[in-house]
Design a protein around this motif. Structure first.
Motif, PDB file in Angstrom:
ATOM      1  N   MET A   1       0.837  -1.208   0.000  1.00 29.36           N
ATOM      2  CA  MET A   1       0.000   0.000   0.000  1.00 29.36           C
ATOM      3  C   MET A   1       0.871   1.257   0.000  1.00 29.36           C
ATOM      4  O   MET A   1       0.644   2.212  -0.722  1.00 29.36           O
ATOM      5  N   GLU A   3       3.915   1.502  -1.066  1.00 29.44           N
ATOM      6  CA  GLU A   3       4.590   1.653  -2.362  1.00 29.44           C
ATOM      7  C   GLU A   3       3.660   2.257  -3.401  1.00 29.44           C
ATOM      8  O   GLU A   3       4.050   3.088  -4.201  1.00 29.44           O
ATOM      9  N   GLU A   4       2.342   1.794  -3.338  1.00 25.77           N
ATOM     10  CA  GLU A   4       1.358   2.323  -4.290  1.00 25.77           C
ATOM     11  C   GLU A   4       1.214   3.830  -4.101  1.00 25.77           C
ATOM     12  O   GLU A   4       1.204   4.598  -5.044  1.00 25.77           O
ATOM     13  N   ILE A   7       4.064   5.648  -5.712  1.00 28.66           N
ATOM     14  CA  ILE A   7       4.062   5.776  -7.168  1.00 28.66           C
ATOM     15  C   ILE A   7       3.040   6.820  -7.618  1.00 28.66           C
ATOM     16  O   ILE A   7       3.290   7.611  -8.521  1.00 28.66           O
ATOM     17  N   TRP A   8       1.882   6.875  -6.948  1.00 28.96           N
ATOM     18  CA  TRP A   8       0.896   7.915  -7.279  1.00 28.96           C
ATOM     19  C   TRP A   8       1.461   9.293  -6.935  1.00 28.96           C
ATOM     20  O   TRP A   8       1.288  10.258  -7.680  1.00 28.96           O
ATOM     21  N   GLU A   9       2.135   9.334  -5.824  1.00 34.88           N
ATOM     22  CA  GLU A   9       2.736  10.619  -5.424  1.00 34.88           C
ATOM     23  C   GLU A   9       3.812  11.053  -6.399  1.00 34.88           C
ATOM     24  O   GLU A   9       3.970  12.243  -6.685  1.00 34.88           O
ATOM     25  N   GLN A  10       4.547  10.060  -6.888  1.00 29.86           N
ATOM     26  CA  GLN A  10       5.584  10.388  -7.885  1.00 29.86           C
ATOM     27  C   GLN A  10       4.951  11.029  -9.120  1.00 29.86           C
ATOM     28  O   GLN A  10       5.470  11.994  -9.664  1.00 29.86           O
ATOM     29  N   LEU A  11       3.823  10.479  -9.531  1.00 32.25           N
ATOM     30  CA  LEU A  11       3.140  11.071 -10.691  1.00 32.25           C
ATOM     31  C   LEU A  11       2.657  12.487 -10.363  1.00 32.25           C
ATOM     32  O   LEU A  11       2.603  13.352 -11.229  1.00 32.25           O
ATOM     33  N   ASN A  12       2.304  12.674  -9.105  1.00 30.85           N
ATOM     34  CA  ASN A  12       1.840  14.016  -8.697  1.00 30.85           C
ATOM     35  C   ASN A  12       2.975  15.045  -8.715  1.00 30.85           C
ATOM     36  O   ASN A  12       2.722  16.243  -8.790  1.00 30.85           O
ATOM     37  N   GLU A  13       4.192  14.546  -8.644  1.00 29.79           N
ATOM     38  CA  GLU A  13       5.334  15.479  -8.645  1.00 29.79           C
ATOM     39  C   GLU A  13       5.883  15.703 -10.047  1.00 29.79           C
ATOM     40  O   GLU A  13       7.077  15.935 -10.241  1.00 29.79           O
ATOM     41  N   LEU A  14       5.042  15.633 -11.012  1.00 29.98           N
ATOM     42  CA  LEU A  14       5.442  15.820 -12.414  1.00 29.98           C
ATOM     43  C   LEU A  14       6.122  17.181 -12.606  1.00 29.98           C
ATOM     44  O   LEU A  14       5.558  18.213 -12.243  1.00 29.98           O
ATOM     45  N   PRO A  15       7.343  17.187 -13.164  1.00 25.66           N
ATOM     46  CA  PRO A  15       8.011  18.491 -13.344  1.00 25.66           C
ATOM     47  C   PRO A  15       7.444  19.265 -14.530  1.00 25.66           C
ATOM     48  O   PRO A  15       6.859  18.672 -15.435  1.00 25.66           O
TER      49      PRO A  15
ATOM     50  N   LYS B  14      -0.471  19.472 -15.229  1.00 21.74           N
ATOM     51  CA  LYS B  14      -0.412  18.073 -14.782  1.00 21.74           C
ATOM     52  C   LYS B  14      -1.743  17.369 -15.079  1.00 21.74           C
ATOM     53  O   LYS B  14      -1.760  16.264 -15.632  1.00 21.74           O
ATOM     54  N   TYR B  18      -1.969  14.289 -17.955  1.00 17.50           N
ATOM     55  CA  TYR B  18      -2.384  12.907 -17.691  1.00 17.50           C
ATOM     56  C   TYR B  18      -3.665  12.544 -18.451  1.00 17.50           C
ATOM     57  O   TYR B  18      -3.889  11.396 -18.795  1.00 17.50           O
ATOM     58  N   TYR B  92      10.495  12.496 -17.387  1.00 16.49           N
ATOM     59  CA  TYR B  92      10.299  12.118 -15.984  1.00 16.49           C
ATOM     60  C   TYR B  92       9.507  10.810 -15.885  1.00 16.49           C
ATOM     61  O   TYR B  92       9.825   9.942 -15.074  1.00 16.49           O
ATOM     62  N   LYS B 121      -6.264   9.812  -7.056  1.00 13.46           N
ATOM     63  CA  LYS B 121      -5.036   9.142  -6.649  1.00 13.46           C
ATOM     64  C   LYS B 121      -3.790  10.017  -6.873  1.00 13.46           C
ATOM     65  O   LYS B 121      -2.912  10.076  -6.019  1.00 13.46           O
ATOM     66  N   ILE B 122      -3.725  10.654  -8.062  1.00 13.37           N
ATOM     67  CA  ILE B 122      -2.520  11.454  -8.329  1.00 13.37           C
ATOM     68  C   ILE B 122      -2.598  12.786  -7.589  1.00 13.37           C
ATOM     69  O   ILE B 122      -1.715  13.157  -6.835  1.00 13.37           O
ATOM     70  N   ASN B 162       0.662  -3.445  -5.485  1.00 10.51           N
ATOM     71  CA  ASN B 162       0.664  -2.270  -4.616  1.00 10.51           C
ATOM     72  C   ASN B 162      -0.581  -2.106  -3.759  1.00 10.51           C
ATOM     73  O   ASN B 162      -0.691  -1.166  -3.003  1.00 10.51           O
ATOM     74  N   GLU B 163      -1.558  -2.968  -4.003  1.00  9.62           N
ATOM     75  CA  GLU B 163      -2.811  -2.789  -3.255  1.00  9.62           C
ATOM     76  C   GLU B 163      -2.623  -3.123  -1.767  1.00  9.62           C
ATOM     77  O   GLU B 163      -2.012  -4.093  -1.419  1.00  9.62           O
TER      78      GLU B 163
END
Lengths: 308, 163
Positions: A1, A3-4, A7-15, B14, B18, B92, B121-122, B162-163
């Protein structure tokens, strides 16, 4: 959970590209200040171009279809002619919708010409050697459908294409028949057109103004076409060479081509240039300027091959 | 005006990126979003926050684009929107295998699912905020999110892990 979530947070930090962020802002700012100006300019130029073409085509068609009212009466429907031809070739067609073909529809001139060719005297071939000279090709189209075609050696010797006979008329005879000699030759001599000159100047000024507006709008020092790609650059210059080569050939080699084909050719090249710029160019400013300049340049070239 | 742009342009970029999954297109739509926003500033009645209002404008622009794209999909001369060498955002995504997989998985699911996952989620928005932007009821957001995750699991094995 966990890790998931990462990864979503990483997408949220898009430069975000800061350069693009700034240039987008510059564009938005200039568009909100000058919104609509460029659209007006573009649509204005296109309207001028289309109107010009319509006027020219209607004008040419009317010359062919509508008889001009005059007190003079002639059995001639029209005279078609080409300038600067060689003795061996006769490419003239009976329509001024073709390149290099001009038409005379003025009843007064037609009546004078008819009188002139009806009273010409057969003579032996003129001296010096006429085959090296530049000729006028003339076709006299009669109302009953008959046609007489001549080569005219400037400015007095007529050569009948069918009978292979040379003709000439003495000055005294011209006078006695009361033929307006000046009006005849004036009608086929090359005269620059005032309106064509004005139109070319207007197009040049319009092109300069549009370049200035685009540069100011997009904060550019210079607009360059297809600057980042050598292949595109070569394509672009090849297309320009194709346009110049065609116009040069039409004028120099006296090609007789219907205007619809010339227009189609110019439009095809224009579309190809715009597509190359769209695919390889540096963005909207150069694309807009490409559209404006290609329309302007092709209009000027088209004006050059129109019969004057 | 500039303040609004500086504050929210990255969030809007952003969101659009997406949704359309094309950086150049996203850049164009960001400009269009702010241009529309500035043009219609007077009609904005402060019923929602600035960012919700901007997201709604961006969403309309993107859906207009999808509709146009669908409408002209039969034309033979269409070209893909310019996607030259990847720029910063795409780089990225591509530099990490897991990000890349999730990004491509998002492109494979229904746009409604994708949109819910982007917002929930994002961007970590609340169900209420998501419902407001999408113009849906809260239950619909919840159900769609569940279905979206289920759909994502079928494509992206990472979702299961990841769930």
């Amino acid at each position: 959970m966990n890790e998931e979530k990462n990864i979503w947070e990483q997408l949220n930090e898009l430069p975000r590209d800061e350069g693009k962020e700034q240039s987008s802002w510059n564009l938005i700012e200039s568009k909100t200040k000058n919104s609509g100006k460029l659209t007006w300019l573009l649509s204005g130029l296109v309207t001028v171009f289309v109107t010009f073409l319509i006027v020219i085509l209607i004008n040419i068609s009317n010359k062919e279809l509508l008889p001009i009212q005059s007190t003079e009466h002639s059995n001639l429907q029209a005279i078609y002619f080409m300038r600067n031809t060689s003795f061996s070739d006769f490419k003239l067609v009976h329509s001024s919708l073709y390149s290099n073909v001009n038409a005379i529809n003025d009843e007064y001139v037609l009546a004078n010409y008819e009188k002139y060719i009806n009273h010409m005297d057969p003579v032996s071939p003129p001296d010096p050697i006429y085959s090296t000279e530049k000729f006028y090709d003339l076709s006299f189209v009669y109302k009953d459908g008959s046609i007489r075609s001549f080569k005219l050696l400037p400015l007095d010797y007529f050569y009948d294409i069918e009978t292979k006979q040379w003709y000439y008329m003495e000055y005294e005879k011209i006078q006695s028949l009361n033929i307006n000699h000046y009006a005849l030759y004036d009608s086929i001599l090359f005269k620059g057109s005032f309106w064509h000159t004005i139109l070319i100047i207007l197009i040049a000024v319009g092109l300069n103004i549009s370049e200035h507006i685009i540069k100011r709008k997009y904060n550019m020092k210079k607009i360059k076409f297809v600057e980042n790609n050598l292949f595109a650059k070569i394509c672009y210059y090849c297309l320009l060479v194709l346009i110049v080569a065609m116009i040069f050939s039409i004028v120099y080699f006296k090609w007789v081509i219907h205007f619809a084909w010339i227009l189609l050719y110019l439009i095809t090249i224009a579309v190809a240039c715009i597509l190359v710029e769209k695919k390889y160019g540096s963005g909207k400013p150069s694309l807009y300027y490409m559209i404006i300049s290609i329309i302007a340049k092709e209009t000027v070239l088209f004006i050059f091959i129109l019969p004057i | 005006m500039e303040e609004l742009y500086r504050t929210y342009n990255r969030t809007i970029f952003k969101y659009i990126f997406y949704l359309v999954q094309n950086e150049q297109l996203a850049e164009d739509f960001v400009q269009e979003t702010f241009l529309k926003a500035f043009k219609n500033r007077n009609s904005f009645r402060n019923e929602s926050s600035d960012i919700t209002w901007l997201r709604k404008i961006a969403r309309n622009i993107v859906y207009d684009y999808f509709r146009r794209k669908k409408l002209i999909s039969f034309l033979p001369f269409q070209t893909k929107h310019d996607q030259k060498s990847p720029d910063i955002a795409m780089k990225y995504i591509l530099e990490n295998e897991e990000r890349k997989e999730l990004f491509y998985a998002l492109s494979k699911i229904k746009s409604a699912y994708r949109e819910v996952l982007i917002l929930r989620k994002i961007e970590q928005l609340s169900i209420e905020e998501t419902a407001e932007i999408l113009g849906w009821k809260i239950d619909k957001v919840k159900n769609t999110q569940r279905a979206a995750i289920k759909s994502l699991k079928q494509i992206w094995k990472g979702a299961e892990e990841n769930e």
